[in-house]
Design an enzyme around this catalytic site. Sequence first.
Site, PDB file in Angstrom:
ATOM      1  N   SER A  32      29.993  42.915  49.535  1.00 43.48           N
ATOM      2  CA  SER A  32      31.068  42.737  48.562  1.00 43.48           C
ATOM      3  C   SER A  32      31.969  43.961  48.446  1.00 43.48           C
ATOM      4  CB  SER A  32      30.475  42.356  47.202  1.00 43.48           C
ATOM      5  OG  SER A  32      31.467  42.027  46.279  1.00 43.48           O
TER       6      SER A  32
ATOM      7  N   ASP B 299      38.172  41.156  46.027  1.00 37.72           N
ATOM      8  CA  ASP B 299      37.191  42.113  46.536  1.00 37.72           C
ATOM      9  C   ASP B 299      36.828  41.808  47.982  1.00 37.72           C
ATOM     10  OD1 ASP B 299      35.809  39.799  45.941  1.00 37.72           O
ATOM     11  OD2 ASP B 299      33.983  40.835  45.329  1.00 37.72           O
TER      12      ASP B 299
ATOM     13  N   ASP C 226      35.080  36.917  46.187  1.00 38.19           N
ATOM     14  CA  ASP C 226      34.602  36.099  45.066  1.00 38.19           C
ATOM     15  C   ASP C 226      35.139  36.600  43.728  1.00 38.19           C
ATOM     16  OD1 ASP C 226      33.065  38.378  44.754  1.00 38.19           O
ATOM     17  OD2 ASP C 226      31.129  37.361  44.790  1.00 38.19           O
TER      18      ASP C 226
ATOM     19  N   ARG D 256      26.380  52.497  34.736  1.00 42.80           N
ATOM     20  CA  ARG D 256      27.780  52.268  34.377  1.00 42.80           C
ATOM     21  C   ARG D 256      27.943  52.471  32.873  1.00 42.80           C
ATOM     22  NH1 ARG D 256      30.408  49.888  38.772  1.00 42.80           N
ATOM     23  NH2 ARG D 256      28.993  49.041  40.346  1.00 42.80           N
TER      24      ARG D 256
END
Length: 538
Positions: A73, A279, A283, A505
């Site tokens: 991805s 991306d 998706d 994150r």
Amino acid sequence: HYFIQSNLRSMDDEIRKSAGNYPLHDNLKYSYGTAGFRCRADVLEPAAYRMGLLAALRAKTVGSRVGVMVTASHNPSPDNGLKVVEPLGEMLLSEWEEYATLLSNTPSNSVLEVLKDLAKKIGTDLDSTEGGVVIGRDTRTSGPAIVAAVTAGAENLKCSVADVGVCTTPQLHWIVKQGNLSLPYTMADYYGNFSASFTSLYGIPDTVKSIKVDCANGVGACALAALSPLISQYLDILICNDGSEGELNERCGADYVKLKQCAPHGVSSADREHCYSIDGDADRSLFFYYCDGKFSLLDGDKIACLYAGFINKLLKDAQLDLNIGVVQTAYANGSATSYLSGQGIPTACVPTGVKHLHKKAEEFDVGVYFEANGHGTVLFSEQAMEAIHQAAETQQDAAARQLYSFTKLINTAVGDAITNILTIETILSLQSMTAESWDTIYKDLPYRQLKVAIKDRNVIETCDAERKVSAPPGLQEQIDTLISAVADGEGRCFVRPSGTENCVRVHAECATQELADELAAKVAEMVLQFTESLHSKL
């Protein structure tokens, strides 16, 4: 076509021989997470072989075709990954994720034994000829070798293998689902189905709309190049970052745009021009534009609100008594949640990861789910589809017919950047909305996202749909202290371990951008110090 039965020698002999060709790497442990496996491509083949075995086992268990998508991805080009797709396009079941992790870390001389133990545990006949494995890959140069390893594993278990070749992740999901429903499933069918649905709903335009799409130098460029000629009388698509020059996901792509809050490199835009960033495996999709030279990003929250508002209006106009809901994650902007509430549309919050959103969305007649990063789709229950179809056939009202056409434009298997671009353009056209009018349905609370590289992301655990830290002890209390100190308790901030990278994150949301930046930076620094101190004590 894709599904051809392989003729192979003794299963046990083949597995013993091939497993020895894919020995595990020292000091490396694979972990099947939300996005499957993700790591450096040069160490992925042992897991790929074992996942070929697991995919074949899953196919034999359910008696249907399952998919394996080889992609990482939005990760850098030296990485790669793979994930198993369930028969109707869903993510692999949670209990099978555990089997995947177990088998992928099994030494070569024990692979056959562990495989047979799993088959016995779940009651699967390894000699069954039912089911099959469908494999797709993105454009990474490491893809063919990993596909070969997956193929070897599946064929060793005497399972039919279909190699679709280069495709987007959503295309692979769609192919698997369509094939299992005995519906047209080829790549040509994909382009034909969604281009026809788009042109039918969009209507005859007065002028051709020009849009630009940043394809992250990934496989989405291939898909758009194939689709564009079929809809050229409606949309003029300029494909940017098509992979001919730049590096995959390097300073471009949806993840970069979302994280940096700026336009991708390689895309110049005129004022109010519709632009998208997708991306590496296509998706996710984000919308952006410039107004008087100022960059504006419309993320998954804005897309979800656009979809939900459009569907909700059609449901009311068609007098259909169906419930609609929007599923969000902790990353959803607080203003988006407030907007939906004001429209009378209920929301639900779940942990990050498509499988969580998809499952929750199934609880509604019409479930809209989007992550803020631009990954999402719409699900329609069987009851909803029957009601919409019947209304479209019996009512003279255009709303029911539009709603039925809308259901055909959505890739319900999984979030699809390509079909979502078509859907967004259709809704904006039908509602005579500009980028600005869409953008101003609510104003985002300022936010900042940061990534903090740590030694082991697994030391941090979360609860409350990832909005609170449950471990290690004391970390959440320090986050709360910083929220009170920086934002006077009026902001919010959470940290969660990444599902794809060895980092955590940090997401901060406050009344002003300055406060959001300050809160995110201070929490990131504190988390780094906290985890380093934790590791030093081990």
